[in-house]
Design an enzyme around this catalytic site. Structure first.
Site, mmCIF file in Angstrom:
data_model
loop_
_atom_site.group_PDB
_atom_site.id
_atom_site.type_symbol
_atom_site.label_atom_id
_atom_site.label_comp_id
_atom_site.label_asym_id
_atom_site.label_seq_id
_atom_site.Cartn_x
_atom_site.Cartn_y
_atom_site.Cartn_z
ATOM 1 N N ASP A 43 0.818 -1.207 0.000
ATOM 2 C CA ASP A 43 0.000 0.000 0.000
ATOM 3 C C ASP A 43 0.855 1.261 0.000
ATOM 4 O OD1 ASP A 43 -2.412 -1.289 -0.152
ATOM 5 O OD2 ASP A 43 -2.659 -1.447 2.017
ATOM 6 N N GLU A 118 -18.952 -0.798 10.085
ATOM 7 C CA GLU A 118 -19.085 -2.262 10.102
ATOM 8 C C GLU A 118 -17.705 -2.900 9.972
ATOM 9 O OE1 GLU A 118 -20.794 -3.355 5.952
ATOM 10 O OE2 GLU A 118 -21.299 -1.255 6.299
ATOM 11 N N LYS A 120 -14.542 -4.932 8.622
ATOM 12 C CA LYS A 120 -13.959 -5.231 7.323
ATOM 13 C C LYS A 120 -13.459 -6.675 7.403
ATOM 14 C CE LYS A 120 -10.787 -3.264 3.952
ATOM 15 N NZ LYS A 120 -10.219 -4.553 3.548
ATOM 16 N N ASP A 122 -11.714 -10.027 6.379
ATOM 17 C CA ASP A 122 -10.546 -10.307 5.552
ATOM 18 C C ASP A 122 -10.820 -11.538 4.690
ATOM 19 O OD1 ASP A 122 -8.090 -10.107 4.471
ATOM 20 O OD2 ASP A 122 -6.982 -10.797 6.229
ATOM 21 N N TYR A 229 -22.587 -7.297 2.586
ATOM 22 C CA TYR A 229 -22.410 -5.927 3.041
ATOM 23 C C TYR A 229 -23.181 -4.891 2.222
ATOM 24 C CZ TYR A 229 -18.659 -5.869 -0.484
ATOM 25 O OH TYR A 229 -17.931 -5.974 -1.648
ATOM 26 N N LYS A 293 -19.241 4.072 6.159
ATOM 27 C CA LYS A 293 -20.005 4.536 5.001
ATOM 28 C C LYS A 293 -21.008 5.599 5.439
ATOM 29 C CE LYS A 293 -19.913 0.042 2.671
ATOM 30 N NZ LYS A 293 -20.614 -1.233 2.596
ATOM 31 N N LYS A 317 -7.956 0.664 8.298
ATOM 32 C CA LYS A 317 -7.241 -0.605 8.467
ATOM 33 C C LYS A 317 -6.510 -0.684 9.797
ATOM 34 C CE LYS A 317 -6.616 -2.561 3.967
ATOM 35 N NZ LYS A 317 -5.720 -3.500 3.322
ATOM 36 N N CYS A 411 17.283 -37.769 16.623
ATOM 37 C CA CYS A 411 16.441 -36.994 17.528
ATOM 38 C C CYS A 411 17.299 -35.981 18.299
ATOM 39 C CB CYS A 411 15.729 -37.921 18.503
ATOM 40 S SG CYS A 411 14.827 -37.035 19.778
ATOM 41 N N CYS A 414 17.147 -37.147 22.280
ATOM 42 C CA CYS A 414 17.738 -38.389 22.790
ATOM 43 C C CYS A 414 18.808 -38.970 21.872
ATOM 44 C CB CYS A 414 16.649 -39.426 23.060
ATOM 45 S SG CYS A 414 15.886 -40.067 21.554
ATOM 46 N N CYS A 429 10.879 -39.320 16.059
ATOM 47 C CA CYS A 429 11.882 -40.041 16.829
ATOM 48 C C CYS A 429 11.288 -41.401 17.133
ATOM 49 C CB CYS A 429 12.181 -39.295 18.125
ATOM 50 S SG CYS A 429 13.062 -40.301 19.333
ATOM 51 N N CYS A 434 12.022 -41.970 24.503
ATOM 52 C CA CYS A 434 12.541 -40.617 24.327
ATOM 53 C C CYS A 434 11.950 -39.700 25.404
ATOM 54 C CB CYS A 434 12.170 -40.086 22.946
ATOM 55 S SG CYS A 434 12.691 -38.390 22.682
HETATM 56 ZN ZN LIG Z 1 14.035 -38.812 20.890
#
Ligand SMILES: [Zn+2]
Length: 671
Positions: A43, A118, A120, A122, A229, A293, A317, A411, A414, A429, A434
């Site tokens: 923007d 109101e 906005k 997304d 809307y 509005k 925004k 891992c 361990c 793992c 573990c």
């Molecule tokens: Zn592990």
């Protein structure tokens, strides 16, 4: 004189560069869904270009990005809008709103007027056309003049009425924002991940990707939603005030967002934007600001529009949910299933009011997909309470010092080997002992939805496991007061509390126990179904795959997973020890008392108008009795309860030979 120093020439060059840059980002965003910069940064480029063009109107060309809005996807027929869907001017601070108010008051020239504020949403703007009350067309906004004809997909959105309920019989064009609820988005991503497919970065991308599906049945499964809307009839607004259109839309059968307000002045608008910002995270959908509005359509007409945006509306925004920052490190965490989850450690950056220092990287494939290197600049996005995501690596900012990241072959906790089964995206793992897995599993067992042992938190579990005092969930029940009290920084009183909590957890009931056992694929809902169907852990343990699969809502994957869990000698030993410790392994009296054998495990579809009770009441009776209510008829449906004026669902039930119950027959079953 050197031409490059001619000021006018310099401006022209800057304008050209800006246009090229904006076009490039537009393409990255719309055609390739791979943005390199945040919306706010984009923007800013556009604002700079507008400024320059406004100061030098002779340099404006018809193809300048300021003269159009958005883009189109391929694979759909073009749809020319009867009246263009103009984008709104954006504002990023309160001063902009006050300047907008000043302009409006000047244009109103002393007359009083109101604003409507109101949310906005997304999502993606859609235009829906109704002829004689029937939905006949649906298209995306596209560039505002021509969008994509997505009628087939639009028809699958359940909250868009196919026929207007208020009997309106002329032409109506309803405009609204299509979106995916956050809860739905999370489910979609969880499923995609399970299937080893690519996940969506945020709900808007998921909604956009869904609407651009060429297969409408896949769209239907995704549960898009729409908040309308605006409504027009023919070439003009339908009502003399914007506010009235919401009542009409509600009566017509649309899902109208309740968060809107009629304001007498700009201070009331600002108060609303502040209030909604505080509520922002509590909504199940993403919003990126507030739309303001002028309420009177007469004034709207008088104020008119510039070539780009109406003068009677503005989009305020909220702070950006996207930002760019640098990747410092990737740390791999080991979860309770042994899953290795890479987490991005970022240069801390302020995003929507909070400092973000970490983002999810999901798995090894995601790292490959992003082609991310240590030291890369990345575009991140935060969406509600979801952990921030990395959208894109900004490769143009690489300088050669970035280093390749190697996913661990063992891992990290361990040192055991890791494995990634073919077709799966998750690396795990494979060491059953573990400590990372054990800690996470104990925490899960003690969590609120499972055995709810307050006081058995992360720090304590860490110690108990490291000291070898807890090797599985059953060990929790052998802990002695003195043992716990001896642990560092554990006061006598909190040790006593913990022992009491552990004791109390023995009677949480079968459903919570099954959930706490952490059987793969078995979440809260399946735990409930299994508890109701089998009544005790012994029964569940004895169940064959066929018996499990025969339960209505249990699929083969879950059935096999449950069966395998109980086949494992370690788990059998765990169950034995939990029982010996006095943990209740049967369904508790209260839950089983309500079970209605006629309903238990059965799927119902309700259609038509019932005389003696509402659909919600009927659904409640079924669910309390152990059944399930579905909205569509399929071969898996056991009963269709048909009231008066039952429509297509009844026809479908008959064609599939699904048993149809009258309201009277249903009432008999309730007894
Ligand atoms: Zn592990």
């Amino acid at each position: 004189m050197n031409t490059s120093e001619n000021p006018e020439n310099k401006i022209e060059t800057e304008i050209e560069n800006l246009r090229a840059e904006i076009d490039r980002h537009n393409e990255l965003y719309y055609q390739r869904s791979a943005p390199e910069i945040s919306d706010a940064e984009f923007d800013a480029l556009l604002v700079r270009l507008k400024e320059l063009e406004e100061a030098n109107p002779e340099l404006i060309t018809p193809d300048s990005p300021t003269q159009r809005v958005g883009g189109r996807a391929e694979g759909f027929k073009p749809f020319v809008h009867r009246i263009p869907l103009m984008s709104l001017d954006n504002s990023y601070d309160i001063d902009d709103l006050r300047r907008f108010d000043e302009r409006c008051r000047k244009l109103a020239d002393g007359r009083n007027f109101e604003y409507v504020a109101e949310l906005k949403i997304d999502g993606l703007s859609l235009a829906l056309h109704y002829e004689n009350g029937f939905l006949t067309a649906g298209a995306t906004r596209g560039d505002g003049f021509t969008g994509d004809d997505v009628f087939g997909n639009v028809k699958t959105i359940r909250t868009i009425p196919l026929k207007l309920k208020n009997g309106f019989s002329e032409h109506a064009e309803v405009r609204g924002e299509a979106f995916l609820a956050r809860s739905v988005f999370e489910k979609i991503n969880a499923e995609l991940e399970m299937q080893g497919e690519k996940t969506f970065a945020n709900p808007r991308n998921a909604a956009s990707g869904t609407l651009r599906q060429l297969d409408a049945s896949r769209v239907a499964a995704r549960r898009l939603d729409l908040f309308p809307y605006d409504v027009l009839s023919g070439a003009s607004k339908m009502f003399s005030t914007h506010w009235e259109s919401f009542d009409w839309l509600e009566k017509a059968g649309f899902n109208v967002n309740p968060n809107r307000t009629l304001c007498q002045n700009i201070d009331e608008v600002i108060e609303f934007t502040d209030r909604m910002l505080l509520l922002r995270d509590s909504f199940d959908y993403d919003i990126d600001g507030v739309v303001v509005k002028i309420n009177s359509t007469q004034l709207q007409q008088e104020f008119g529009a510039t070539t780009k945006a109406p003068r009677w509306a503005i989009a305020y925004k909220y702070p950006a949910m996207q930002a760019t920052t640098q990747l410092r490190d990737i740390v791999v965490q080991v979860g309770r299933t042994g899953a290795l989850t890479p987490v991005a450690y970022l240069e801390p950056v302020l995003l929507a009011g909070t400092v973000v220092a970490r983002a999810s990287l999901h798995n090894e494939d995601e790292i490959k997909r992003l082609d991310i290197k240590l030291g890369d600049f990345v575009l991140i996005e935060k969406s509600g309470e979801i952990i921030p995501q990395i959208l894109q690596v900004i490769k143009t900012r690489r300088n050669g010092t970035e280093t390749k990241y190697e996913f661990p072959k063992t891992c990290p906790v361990c040192g055991f080997a890791v494995a990634r089964p073919e077709g799966e995206v998750v690396t795990r793992c494979i060491n059953p002992d573990c400590p990372a897995k054990l800690k996470a599993r104990i925490l899960y067992f003690a969590s609120r939805k499972a055995m709810d042992i307050e006081g058995l938190g992360e720090v304590l579990v860490e110690k108990l496991v490291d000291l070898g005092m807890v090797k599985n969930a059953a060990d929790i029940y052998s802990l002695q007061l003195e043992q716990i009290a001896e642990l560092e920084r554990m006061a006598e009183k909190s040790a006593t509390n913990l022992i009491n909590q552990i004791e109390a957890s023995k009677t949480r009931g079968l459903q919570r126990l099954i959930y706490g056992l952490d059987i793969r694929h078995v979440g809260e809902r399946y735990a409930k179904i299994l508890a109701r169907s089998f009544r005790s852990i012994e029964n569940l343990q004895r169940a064959t795959v066929e018996e499990l699969d025969a339960i209505h809502e249990i699929g083969l994957t879950v059935a096999i997973s449950v069966f395998n869990w109980f086949e494992n000698p370690r788990n059998q030993e765990l169950i034995k020890r939990l029982q010996a410790a006095g943990v209740k392994t049967e369904i508790d009296g209260e839950t089983s008392a309500n079970i209605n054998e006629n309903f238990n495990g059965k799927t119902f579809v309700l259609t038509g108008k019932l005389e003696t009770l509402t659909r919600d009441e009927a659904a409640k009776l079924i669910e309390e009795g152990g059944g399930r209510v579905s909205s569509s008829v399929s071969k898996k449906t056991d009963f269709v309860v048909a009231g008066s004026d039952a429509g297509s669902k009844l026809d479908k039930a008959n064609s599939l030979n699904v048993k149809v119950l009258s309201e009277k027959e249903f009432a008999e079953m309730v007894k």
